[in-house]
Design an enzyme around this catalytic site. Structure first.
Site, PDB file in Angstrom:
ATOM      1  N   LYS A 252       0.843  -1.205   0.000  1.00 41.72           N
ATOM      2  CA  LYS A 252       0.000   0.000   0.000  1.00 41.72           C
ATOM      3  C   LYS A 252       0.876   1.252   0.000  1.00 41.72           C
ATOM      4  O   LYS A 252       1.734   1.403   0.855  1.00 41.72           O
ATOM      5  CB  LYS A 252      -0.908  -0.011   1.236  1.00 41.72           C
ATOM      6  CG  LYS A 252      -1.863  -1.200   1.235  1.00 41.72           C
ATOM      7  CD  LYS A 252      -2.640  -1.303   2.527  1.00 41.72           C
ATOM      8  CE  LYS A 252      -1.784  -1.645   3.703  1.00 41.72           C
ATOM      9  NZ  LYS A 252      -2.526  -1.920   4.940  1.00 41.72           N
ATOM     10  N   THR A 285      -7.923   9.113   9.174  1.00 45.43           N
ATOM     11  CA  THR A 285      -7.461   7.922   8.448  1.00 45.43           C
ATOM     12  C   THR A 285      -7.105   6.781   9.389  1.00 45.43           C
ATOM     13  O   THR A 285      -6.579   5.765   8.947  1.00 45.43           O
ATOM     14  CB  THR A 285      -6.213   8.266   7.612  1.00 45.43           C
ATOM     15  OG1 THR A 285      -5.234   8.816   8.499  1.00 45.43           O
ATOM     16  CG2 THR A 285      -6.517   9.253   6.510  1.00 45.43           C
ATOM     17  N   GLY A 287      -7.129   3.537  11.128  1.00 48.89           N
ATOM     18  CA  GLY A 287      -7.839   2.272  10.898  1.00 48.89           C
ATOM     19  C   GLY A 287      -8.041   1.923   9.434  1.00 48.89           C
ATOM     20  O   GLY A 287      -8.715   0.937   9.123  1.00 48.89           O
ATOM     21  N   THR A 288      -7.426   2.694   8.519  1.00 51.77           N
ATOM     22  CA  THR A 288      -7.646   2.365   7.094  1.00 51.77           C
ATOM     23  C   THR A 288      -7.046   1.000   6.738  1.00 51.77           C
ATOM     24  O   THR A 288      -7.632   0.254   5.956  1.00 51.77           O
ATOM     25  CB  THR A 288      -7.032   3.440   6.157  1.00 51.77           C
ATOM     26  OG1 THR A 288      -5.774   3.819   6.666  1.00 51.77           O
ATOM     27  CG2 THR A 288      -7.904   4.653   6.014  1.00 51.77           C
ATOM     28  N   GLY A 289      -5.889   0.692   7.323  1.00 51.91           N
ATOM     29  CA  GLY A 289      -5.237  -0.588   6.998  1.00 51.91           C
ATOM     30  C   GLY A 289      -6.080  -1.764   7.459  1.00 51.91           C
ATOM     31  O   GLY A 289      -6.315  -2.720   6.700  1.00 51.91           O
ATOM     32  N   CYS A 290      -6.553  -1.686   8.712  1.00 48.15           N
ATOM     33  CA  CYS A 290      -7.387  -2.781   9.257  1.00 48.15           C
ATOM     34  C   CYS A 290      -8.647  -2.926   8.412  1.00 48.15           C
ATOM     35  O   CYS A 290      -9.081  -4.039   8.079  1.00 48.15           O
ATOM     36  CB  CYS A 290      -7.825  -2.485  10.681  1.00 48.15           C
ATOM     37  SG  CYS A 290      -6.490  -2.057  11.787  1.00 48.15           S
TER      38      CYS A 290
END
Ligand SMILES: Cc1ncc(COP(=O)(O)OP(=O)(O)O)c(N)n1
Ligand SMILES: Cc1nc(C(=O)O)sc1CCOP(=O)(O)O
Ligand SMILES: [Mg+2]
Length: 572
Positions: A252, A285, A287-290
């Protein structure tokens, strides 16, 4: 007690049957906190005290219909199930809480094995309390032995012991797919997993994983601290991580400096896919990865391929961030966003805000005669093109009766939107309005673009066919979003169509203030030459016969996608 409008209820666990009754119209809500389906293909959600919001989740409808097709209308239908193995975030922006909300928003059941409890907020992580390994194991055993988990998604795994316990249980209770989000550092920069966990991930989990989703920092750490500063670096990182054993890798690039779009690199061991999304300016932003990893897991649980799931998940996150960009929760630098934005956005959750020129990359234009020749419905043709990687669809149905066209267009829109792909209508502004399509494509003898703009409003996408710089200038002043320029080569698909050739295409591109898609006679044999004219506003190719006048639309689209990706990466 919940009263439904129609008489078919899709059972979600946790909503006792005795709390649901069915009537022919009207609905009321008492104590409800869940969502469910009705024959009318809508989802009803209760928001206390008595407000009811209805919205559509197409993929869930597809799931229900699939069940119905199989003759399975009993109350025992299987609900797609993701198990998240992750840490709790007291601020509820990331971790287990994000996973639950993301899966809930997508309509997939989510069970939870909690590996650690963190005290955190929008400022940072104030404390971490790891759950004992044997109790993590007990949670794993409880869920995996009983609840028919489809996909496991991992987040914070605080020790190598936890990694080992998990890999042991996954061997005992195999699942359909494993999504590994190699969480190491929180967005606030706090360490969430020690260095020994890295060895565990590499040795135990990566070889079992279907996808690993590191951000730049995590990818760099996994590879011993290499610098990742460009898209080329991301590609080579994806390749190196793939060599550690996972089936696919998504690196990412949200933190990549100096890029207008957020570019992620997906690598499946053979092909690279560069997936871009517009960069949304917001502090929210956390928590975007989770969330991205959970959405991928949820989509895979529903039956998507990994690449499809990644595309849908990216679209979900982009929409959620865009919707939540002005939210104010907490005083720190990183706020949470609203996973349940669909509840407040009138069901237009996958509607793109504005036009993204990179959608022109592989532009599939349908043709009713070709579909008839191959005995396909228009929606099957559209689905196959999207499966193969088409980035935008235009329905070009020259012979269809209006009623049939509207019905087919509606079905195609549902399919396209469930994949986050925009759907345009050729010529027929009325049909675009009727089905609330994403926009239209008009030619020089169709409705003028400025009239279409007035009818469709500022949000819709409008494309105009142009063969000269003057037409391109006019399209721009008429308020179009892009132009289609051709014929790049001669074509049999459109009668008496003047060929402008690659020189004519280049002249129009250089004169155009709008992004351009090339069209006419383009296929596997010449698509690279088109892209190689090397003008930056040429964003892709539009293709009819090379996709739709073929036996297998999906595989032709896939091949073309891969060729285009190679051509574009050579140009960089
Ligand atoms: C992307 C794209 N470019 C050009 C055309 C041609 O439009 P038009 O000139 O209106 O011709 P018809 O398609 O209506 O026959 C297109 N459809 N798409
Ligand atoms: C619809 C259309 N418009 C063109 C233009 O030059 O504006 S060429 C064309 C047909 C493109 O079909 P194929 O990919 O089968 O050649
Ligand atoms: Mg036309």
């Amino acid at each position: 007690m919940v009263t439904l409008v129609h008489n078919y209820v899709f059972p979600l666990k946790g909503l006792p049957r005795d709390q649901i009754s069915t009537v022919s119209e009207g609905f009321q809500f008492g104590r409800v906190s869940s969502c469910f389906f009705t024959q009318s293909r809508r989802v009803y959600v209760g928001v206390p005290p008595v407000t009811a919001i209805r919205y559509r989740i197409p993929t869930l409808m597809a799931m229900r219909d699939e069940g119905a097709k199989r003759g399975n209308r009993s109350s025992k239908q299987k609900v797609p199930h993701v198990l998240t193995v992750a840490g709790s975030d007291s601020g509820a922006g990331a971790g287990i809480q994000a996973d639950l909300k993301a899966c809930g928003a997508i309509g997939v059941y989510c069970s939870t094995v909690i590996t650690a409890v963190t005290a955190q907020n929008t400022i940072g992580v104030q404390g971490v309390h790891s759950v004992p390994e044997n109790f993590i194991d007990e949670q794993l055993r409880s869920v995996l032995s009983d609840m028919e988990v489809d996909v496991v998604k991992t987040g914070m795994l605080p020790s190598i012991g936890v990694v080992k316990v998990l890999s042991h249980r996954l061997k005992e209770f195999p699942v359909q797919a494993l999504v590994v989000d190699p969480v190491m550092v929180s967005t606030s920069g706090d360490l969430l997993a020690g260095p020994s966990v890295l060895d565990g991930l590499r040795e135990e989990l990566f070889p079992m994983a279907d996808i690993v989703t590191p951000n730049l920092k995590e990818a760099s750490t996994l590879l011993g601290g290499v610098k990742l500063e460009t898209v080329a670096d991301m590609r080579s990182a994806a390749k190196s991580i793939h060599a550690l054993g996972p089936r696919t890798v998504l690196v990412k690039g949200g933190d990549l400096p100096d890029s207008l779009d957020a570019v992620d690199i997906f690598f499946d061991g053979e092909n690279f896919h560069e997936l871009s999304a517009s960069r949304i300016k917001t502090r929210n932003t956390h928590g975007t990865g989770c969330t991205l990893a959970s959405c991928i897991a949820a989509e895979v649980a529903k039956g998507s391929s990994i690449l499809q799931a990644v595309k849908i998940a990216k679209c979900f996150v982009e929409s959620a961030l865009d919707y939540s960009k002005e939210l104010v929760i907490g005083t720190g630098p990183q706020g949470p966003f609203d996973h349940l934005f669909k509840l407040s956005s009138n069901g237009n959750s996958y509607r793109r805000q504005g036009f993204n020129p990179s959608d022109l990359f592989l532009y599939a234009v349908t043709d009713s005669r070709m579909n008839k020749k191959w005995g396909r419905s228009i929606s099957d043709a559209v689905k196959a093109a999207i499966d193969g990687g088409a980035t935008i669809i235009q329905l070009r149905e020259k012979e269809a009766e209006t009623r049939d066209f509207v019905d087919a267009a509606k079905a195609c829109k549902e399919i396209a939107h469930s994949y986050g792909v925009p759907l345009l209508i050729n010529d027929r502004v009325d049909v675009a309005l009727a089905i609330d399509a994403d926009g239209v494509h008009v030619g020089q003898s169709d409705m003028p673009a400025h009239v279409a703009r007035r009818l469709l409003g500022p949000e819709k996408i409008i494309g105009v066919s142009c063969k000269t710089p003057e037409q391109a200038e006019q399209a721009w002043s008429d308020g179009a979003d892009y132009i289609g320029c051709g014929g790049a080569y001669t074509t049999k698909t459109k009668e008496n169509n003047p060929t402008v050739g690659l020189d004519g295409l280049k002249t129009v591109c250089l004169a155009s203030k709008l992004p351009v898609v090339a069209i006419g006679g383009i296929g596997l044999g010449n698509a690279c030459s088109v892209m190689e004219i090397g003008v930056s506003n040429l964003k892709g190719v539009a293709v009819v016969s090379a996709l739709f006048d073929r036996e297998c639309i999906a595989s032709e689209t896939r091949k073309l996608h891969s060729l285009l990706m190679d051509a574009v990466s050579r140009l960089k």
